[in-house]
Write an enzyme that holds these catalytic residues in place. Structure first.
Site, PDB file in Angstrom:
ATOM      1  N   ARG A 230      -7.010   6.782  -6.490  1.00 13.31           N
ATOM      2  CA  ARG A 230      -5.719   6.101  -6.284  1.00 13.31           C
ATOM      3  C   ARG A 230      -4.608   6.798  -7.080  1.00 13.31           C
ATOM      4  NH1 ARG A 230      -7.379   0.468  -8.076  1.00 13.31           N
ATOM      5  NH2 ARG A 230      -5.244  -0.175  -7.679  1.00 13.31           N
TER       6      ARG A 230
ATOM      7  N   ARG B 146      -8.421  -5.278 -15.218  1.00 15.13           N
ATOM      8  CA  ARG B 146      -8.081  -6.145 -14.080  1.00 15.13           C
ATOM      9  C   ARG B 146      -9.272  -6.281 -13.145  1.00 15.13           C
ATOM     10  NH1 ARG B 146      -2.878  -4.612 -10.551  1.00 15.13           N
ATOM     11  NH2 ARG B 146      -4.304  -3.119  -9.624  1.00 15.13           N
TER      12      ARG B 146
ATOM     13  N   ARG C  34     -11.321  -7.428  -8.260  1.00 13.37           N
ATOM     14  CA  ARG C  34     -10.776  -6.538  -7.220  1.00 13.37           C
ATOM     15  C   ARG C  34     -11.634  -5.291  -7.101  1.00 13.37           C
ATOM     16  NH1 ARG C  34      -4.428  -4.852  -6.883  1.00 13.37           N
ATOM     17  NH2 ARG C  34      -5.194  -2.924  -5.943  1.00 13.37           N
TER      18      ARG C  34
ATOM     19  N   LYS D 112       3.710  -3.385 -11.817  1.00 11.07           N
ATOM     20  CA  LYS D 112       4.675  -3.732 -10.768  1.00 11.07           C
ATOM     21  C   LYS D 112       4.547  -5.205 -10.357  1.00 11.07           C
ATOM     22  CE  LYS D 112       3.271  -0.498  -7.833  1.00 11.07           C
ATOM     23  NZ  LYS D 112       2.187   0.168  -8.566  1.00 11.07           N
TER      24      LYS D 112
ATOM     25  N   ARG E 173       5.257   4.283  -0.148  1.00 15.50           N
ATOM     26  CA  ARG E 173       4.313   5.149  -0.853  1.00 15.50           C
ATOM     27  C   ARG E 173       4.289   6.563  -0.290  1.00 15.50           C
ATOM     28  NH1 ARG E 173       0.754   0.577  -2.696  1.00 15.50           N
ATOM     29  NH2 ARG E 173      -0.759   1.386  -4.173  1.00 15.50           N
TER      30      ARG E 173
HETATM   31  P1  AMP Z   1      -1.748  -2.055  -4.390  1.00 13.84           P
HETATM   32  O1  AMP Z   1      -2.065  -3.516  -4.456  1.00 13.84           O
HETATM   33  O2  AMP Z   1      -0.290  -1.774  -4.212  1.00 13.84           O
HETATM   34  O3  AMP Z   1      -2.342  -1.292  -5.556  1.00 13.84           O
HETATM   35  O4  AMP Z   1      -2.460  -1.487  -3.077  1.00 13.84           O
HETATM   36  C1  AMP Z   1      -3.850  -1.526  -2.910  1.00 13.84           C
HETATM   37  C2  AMP Z   1      -4.267  -0.608  -1.779  1.00 13.84           C
HETATM   38  O5  AMP Z   1      -3.650  -1.033  -0.555  1.00 13.84           O
HETATM   39  C3  AMP Z   1      -3.849   0.847  -1.939  1.00 13.84           C
HETATM   40  O6  AMP Z   1      -4.777   1.588  -2.713  1.00 13.84           O
HETATM   41  C4  AMP Z   1      -3.808   1.300  -0.483  1.00 13.84           C
HETATM   42  O7  AMP Z   1      -5.112   1.518   0.022  1.00 13.84           O
HETATM   43  C5  AMP Z   1      -3.253   0.076   0.237  1.00 13.84           C
HETATM   44  N1  AMP Z   1      -1.774   0.087   0.289  1.00 13.84           N
HETATM   45  C6  AMP Z   1      -0.921  -0.793  -0.276  1.00 13.84           C
HETATM   46  N2  AMP Z   1       0.342  -0.501  -0.019  1.00 13.84           N
HETATM   47  C7  AMP Z   1       0.323   0.629   0.732  1.00 13.84           C
HETATM   48  C8  AMP Z   1       1.323   1.471   1.310  1.00 13.84           C
HETATM   49  N3  AMP Z   1       2.643   1.200   1.154  1.00 13.84           N
HETATM   50  N4  AMP Z   1       0.920   2.540   2.025  1.00 13.84           N
HETATM   51  C9  AMP Z   1      -0.388   2.832   2.203  1.00 13.84           C
HETATM   52  N5  AMP Z   1      -1.390   2.102   1.671  1.00 13.84           N
HETATM   53  C10 AMP Z   1      -1.051   1.007   0.947  1.00 13.84           C
END
Ligand code: AMP
Length: 190
Positions: A146, A128, A134, A14, A89
């Protein structure tokens, strides 16, 4: 306005594809994960609260992420459109987003959902983790959590958008350029 939900499990590509789409279509990129990580690196109260949740691979509360998106929408009144990456989400987030956009007399144009098999996601995320450091990409059990959160709480949003006739599923395996071409052709045919 062109408002895209770029959807898919963690590691679907994404972020990579968002960067290409924002340039091609002149859109504002809103990634709740990126916003949360910048709150963490700035050491804000929100960042401190979110860090332990993100480190476990759980979802941050709807209230927090909806508030973040709401203020980003307010801060970009002249945008040509937005790419929502990693948001919504949950169904509560999707409903809130529809309402926020309605208040600005616009709506989601399309959900582009990237399809990638679990074994490939795990491989990409571990790589990654090595390259970027990360924390939530380094450990296989956090990655599994996740993916689990995605399957339980997030994947049902495909039905939410398909009920609005907005779902388009795209094969997320191939070169970055091949996948970009698939996304572009859906957008160009809207
Ligand atoms: P991402 O970078 O999108 O993979 O997000 C990393 C982490 O941030 C996720 O595993 C969640 O803990 C948190 N996170 C990001 N976006 C959301 C969302 N829309 N709702 C809830 N948690 C989020």
């Amino acid at each position: 306005m062109l408002n895209i939900v770029l959807f898919g499990p963690p590691g679907a590509g994404k972020g990579t594809q968002s960067n290409l789409l924002i340039n091609k279509y002149n859109l504002v990129h809103l990634s709740t994960g990126d916003i949360l990580r910048s709150e963490i690196s700035e050491g804000t109260k929100l960042g401190v609260e979110a860090k332990s949740i993100m480190d476990r691979g759980d979802l941050v509360s709807d209230e927090i992420v909806i508030g973040m998106i709401s203020s980003k929408l307010d801060n970009n009144p002249d945008a040509n459109g937005f790419i929502f990456d990693g948001f919504p989400r949950t169904e509560a987030q999707a409903t809130a987003l529809d309402n926020l956009l309605k208040g600005k007399e616009t709506s989601i144009s399309v959900m582009l959902s990237l399809k990638v098999a679990d074994d490939e996601l795990i491989k990409r995320l571990l790589k990654r983790g090595k390259d970027s450091g990360r924390a939530d990409d380094k450990n296989e059990s956090i990655i599994a959590n996740r993916i689990n959160e995605y399957n339980n709480k997030t994947a049902p949003l495909k039905t939410f958008y398909s009920n609005q006739d907005k779902l388009s599923e795209i094969e997320g395996i191939g070169s970055v350029e091949e996948i970009a071409n698939r996304l572009n052709s859906v957008i160009d045919n809207l």
